[in-house]
Design a protein around this motif. Structure first.
Motif, PDB file in Angstrom:
ATOM      1  N   ARG A 171      -9.600   6.902   6.917  1.00  0.00           N
ATOM      2  CA  ARG A 171      -9.457   7.254   5.384  1.00  0.00           C
ATOM      3  C   ARG A 171      -7.078   7.364   5.790  1.00  0.00           C
ATOM      4  NH1 ARG A 171     -13.040   9.856   1.881  1.00  0.00           N
ATOM      5  NH2 ARG A 171     -11.085  10.330   0.592  1.00  0.00           N
ATOM      6  N   ALA A 172      -6.828   7.257   7.324  1.00  0.00           N
ATOM      7  CA  ALA A 172      -5.303   7.567   7.245  1.00  0.00           C
ATOM      8  C   ALA A 172      -5.548   7.021   8.595  1.00  0.00           C
ATOM      9  CB  ALA A 172      -4.987   8.379   6.560  1.00  0.00           C
ATOM     10  N   PRO A 202      -4.018   3.998   4.233  1.00  0.00           N
ATOM     11  CA  PRO A 202      -2.375   4.145   5.052  1.00  0.00           C
ATOM     12  C   PRO A 202      -1.636   4.079   5.564  1.00  0.00           C
ATOM     13  CG  PRO A 202      -2.832   5.376   2.807  1.00  0.00           C
ATOM     14  CD  PRO A 202      -4.022   4.835   3.419  1.00  0.00           C
ATOM     15  N   ASP A 249       3.687   1.752   6.511  1.00  0.00           N
ATOM     16  CA  ASP A 249       3.624   1.821   4.651  1.00  0.00           C
ATOM     17  C   ASP A 249       4.735   2.928   4.804  1.00  0.00           C
ATOM     18  OD1 ASP A 249       1.908   0.601   4.218  1.00  0.00           O
ATOM     19  OD2 ASP A 249       0.817   1.650   4.704  1.00  0.00           O
ATOM     20  N   LEU A 273      -2.634  11.906   2.390  1.00  0.00           N
ATOM     21  CA  LEU A 273      -3.788  11.457   2.360  1.00  0.00           C
ATOM     22  C   LEU A 273      -4.873  10.622   2.526  1.00  0.00           C
ATOM     23  CD1 LEU A 273      -0.530   8.637   4.210  1.00  0.00           C
ATOM     24  CD2 LEU A 273      -0.799   8.931   1.409  1.00  0.00           C
ATOM     25  N   GLY A 315      -7.080  11.452  -0.202  1.00  0.00           N
ATOM     26  CA  GLY A 315      -6.321  10.794  -1.387  1.00  0.00           C
ATOM     27  C   GLY A 315      -7.924  10.401  -1.756  1.00  0.00           C
ATOM     28  N   GLN A 318      -5.713   3.850  -3.134  1.00  0.00           N
ATOM     29  CA  GLN A 318      -4.934   3.879  -2.412  1.00  0.00           C
ATOM     30  C   GLN A 318      -4.473   2.028  -1.314  1.00  0.00           C
ATOM     31  OE1 GLN A 318      -3.907   8.342  -1.615  1.00  0.00           O
ATOM     32  NE2 GLN A 318      -5.073   7.234   0.543  1.00  0.00           N
ATOM     33  N   SER A 319      -5.670   1.804  -1.265  1.00  0.00           N
ATOM     34  CA  SER A 319      -6.308   0.498  -0.894  1.00  0.00           C
ATOM     35  C   SER A 319      -5.459  -0.207  -1.598  1.00  0.00           C
ATOM     36  CB  SER A 319      -7.943   0.168  -0.406  1.00  0.00           C
ATOM     37  OG  SER A 319      -7.773  -1.191   0.080  1.00  0.00           O
ATOM     38  N   THR A 337      -3.038  -0.354  -4.078  1.00  0.00           N
ATOM     39  CA  THR A 337      -1.715   0.518  -4.163  1.00  0.00           C
ATOM     40  C   THR A 337      -1.047  -0.019  -3.285  1.00  0.00           C
ATOM     41  OG1 THR A 337      -1.648   2.240  -5.308  1.00  0.00           O
ATOM     42  CG2 THR A 337       0.125   1.974  -4.140  1.00  0.00           C
ATOM     43  N   LYS A 338      -1.292  -0.027  -2.219  1.00  0.00           N
ATOM     44  CA  LYS A 338      -0.717  -0.771  -0.943  1.00  0.00           C
ATOM     45  C   LYS A 338      -1.291  -2.149  -0.582  1.00  0.00           C
ATOM     46  CE  LYS A 338      -0.715  -0.747   3.843  1.00  0.00           C
ATOM     47  NZ  LYS A 338      -1.465  -0.341   5.516  1.00  0.00           N
TER      48      LYS A 338
END
Length: 275
Positions: free
Chosen positions: A62-63, A113, A135, A214, A217, A222-223, A225-226
């Motif tokens: 996840r990060a 992220p 990021d 992160l 999250g 998040q994916s 958004t990135k």
């Protein structure tokens, strides 16, 4: 954010010039040539690409933390290896540059992220390129940055010609790449080369704290958004708006989105599951 007991890390890549360890949603990709200041060699490039693909294929992640073992994050290309190639250097550098470009592109295209943990020095195409491709970049207070390419009669690589000016502005970027001066941590934070600087002794803890945040999250949000943010660097304002609208609409129908809204109403921390 939830409380987590420290889990035992799992070695996804346990030996070689790049290591990968995973624990509780967080993967750490670690450059592992401390004896050579984590200089970017052809073999390191191959293994770093392998590490990025390993992380990309692991749905538990996840990060990501990107780090360098030892006192120095990455001191650029392996000058001794480059010099040893003699007349074959152009062909060798075509391969090495291709791997570096693939690696920085891979980092920006990871769905999760990426937080860079930068200590000591981040120099040359590899050091600067990897810094700019993260990021979020956090450095220690004594860290120094330098472009370095024109100092040895070459041009910047590692994607820095595309990312550096967007991070710090065109004039500052030209100054950095043409003069090869050192950029101290305070300036790097002020101009946006890094997200922030922290005391050297706090660097590891601060990076892991952020990675934990992160990892807890909403992964799909998040994916998206990135992806939107990186794509927006190369696209105009108007061209970015349809993508934003589409992603927002799609995400609003996910279980994570409903959980986030419900958590706000109930005044609690959300628990995201990637659904």
């Amino acid at each position: 954010m939830q409380d987590h007991a420290p889990p035992a890390p799992e070695a996804l890549i346990a030996e070689g010039p790049v290591l990968v360890h995973y624990a509780d949603g967080i993967a750490e990709i670690e450059l592992n040539r401390p004896e050579a200041a984590n200089g970017f060699s052809l073999e390191l490039g191959r293994r770093l690409h392998e590490a990025i693909m390993t992380v990309h294929g692991d749905r538990r992640v996840r990060a990501v933390i990107l780090s360098g073992r030892g006192r120095i994050f990455c001191a650029g290309g392996d000058i001794k290896e480059f010099f040893s190639k003699g007349e074959d250097l152009p062909n060798f550098l075509r391969m090495a540059t291709a791997y570096l470009q693939t690696c920085v592109s891979g980092l920006t295209n990871l769905e999760v992220p990426v937080v860079a943990k930068i200590q000591g020095y981040a120099t040359g195409g590899a050091g600067m390129g990897l810094t700019c491709a993260a990021d979020i970049a956090i450095c220690g207070a004594s860290t120094r940055f330098m472009a370095g390419a024109t100092r040895v009669g070459m041009a910047p690589d590692g994607g820095a010609t595309a990312t550096l000016a967007r991070l710090v502005g065109f004039r500052r970027a030209m100054d950095i790449v043409l003069t090869n001066r050192f950029v101290e941590a305070e300036e790097a934070e002020r101009i946006g080369l890094v997200t922030r600087r922290v005391p050297d002794e706090d660097l590891d803890a601060e990076v892991r704290k952020l990675a934990r945040q992160l990892a807890d999250g909403a992964p799909r949000a998040q994916s998206a958004t990135k992806r939107l943010m990186w794509n927006g660097l190369a696209r105009g304002f108007d061209a970015s708006l349809p993508d934003e609208a589409r992603e927002t609409s799609q995400l609003s129908g996910t279980a994570d989105s409903l959980e986030g809204l419900k958590a706000v109403i109930e005044k609690r921390k959300p628990v995201f599951e990637g659904r």
